[in-house]
Design a protein around this motif. Structure first.
Motif, PDB file in Angstrom:
ATOM      1  N   GLN A  42      -1.677   2.341   6.881  1.00 40.08           N
ATOM      2  CA  GLN A  42      -3.092   2.347   7.216  1.00 40.08           C
ATOM      3  C   GLN A  42      -3.721   1.041   6.728  1.00 40.08           C
ATOM      4  O   GLN A  42      -3.602   0.690   5.557  1.00 40.08           O
ATOM      5  N   GLN A  45      -8.115   1.119   3.370  1.00 35.52           N
ATOM      6  CA  GLN A  45      -7.950   2.128   2.333  1.00 35.52           C
ATOM      7  C   GLN A  45      -9.200   2.191   1.476  1.00 35.52           C
ATOM      8  O   GLN A  45     -10.043   1.294   1.528  1.00 35.52           O
ATOM      9  N   SER A  53     -14.308   2.969   1.900  1.00 35.69           N
ATOM     10  CA  SER A  53     -13.133   2.706   2.748  1.00 35.69           C
ATOM     11  C   SER A  53     -13.244   1.303   3.322  1.00 35.69           C
ATOM     12  O   SER A  53     -13.419   1.104   4.520  1.00 35.69           O
ATOM     13  N   GLU A  84      -3.256   2.315  -3.346  1.00 30.53           N
ATOM     14  CA  GLU A  84      -2.434   3.518  -3.504  1.00 30.53           C
ATOM     15  C   GLU A  84      -1.621   3.522  -4.791  1.00 30.53           C
ATOM     16  O   GLU A  84      -1.297   4.576  -5.312  1.00 30.53           O
TER      17      GLU A  84
END
Length: 105
Positions: A42, A45, A53, A84
């Motif tokens: 993606q 993030q 976002s 992440e």
């Protein structure tokens, strides 16, 4: 949401293997964000600093387009940091290394 994505794909001329992955409109800021991908990770993030976002991970850009946060490498293991894998408590370490270092105390 699926119909909205198809509408933007048609309006912008996006064809396979590319597709609209996400659409976000912030009425207060009057900002429309359209995330387009070819099926990989993606590209947009959540930023660990501002929580929006707006953290882009592309070949040309890695950083938050809103607050300017750019994650580098983990100071301990030199792994490239992303939203992440970065430690929520220390943006200079990956979560794994931050956990290891907290056990040393």
């Amino acid at each position: 949401m699926f119909v909205q994505k198809q509408l933007f794909e048609a309006a912008l001329g996006i064809a396979k293997p590319w597709y609209v992955q996400d659409i976000d409109f912030d009425a207060g800021r009057k900002v429309l964000t359209i995330a387009v991908t070819d099926g990989g990770e993606q590209p947009v993030q959540d930023c660990p600093e501002c929580g929006l976002s707006t953290y882009l991970l592309t070949e040309d850009h890695a950083g938050c387009v809103w607050c300017g946060l750019v994650l580098g490498e983990c100071a301990r293991c030199m792994t490239g940091l992303t939203p992440e894998n970065v430690s929520p408590d220390n943006h200079g370490l990956c979560g794994y290394c931050d956990n290891l270092m907290s056990k040393d105390n």
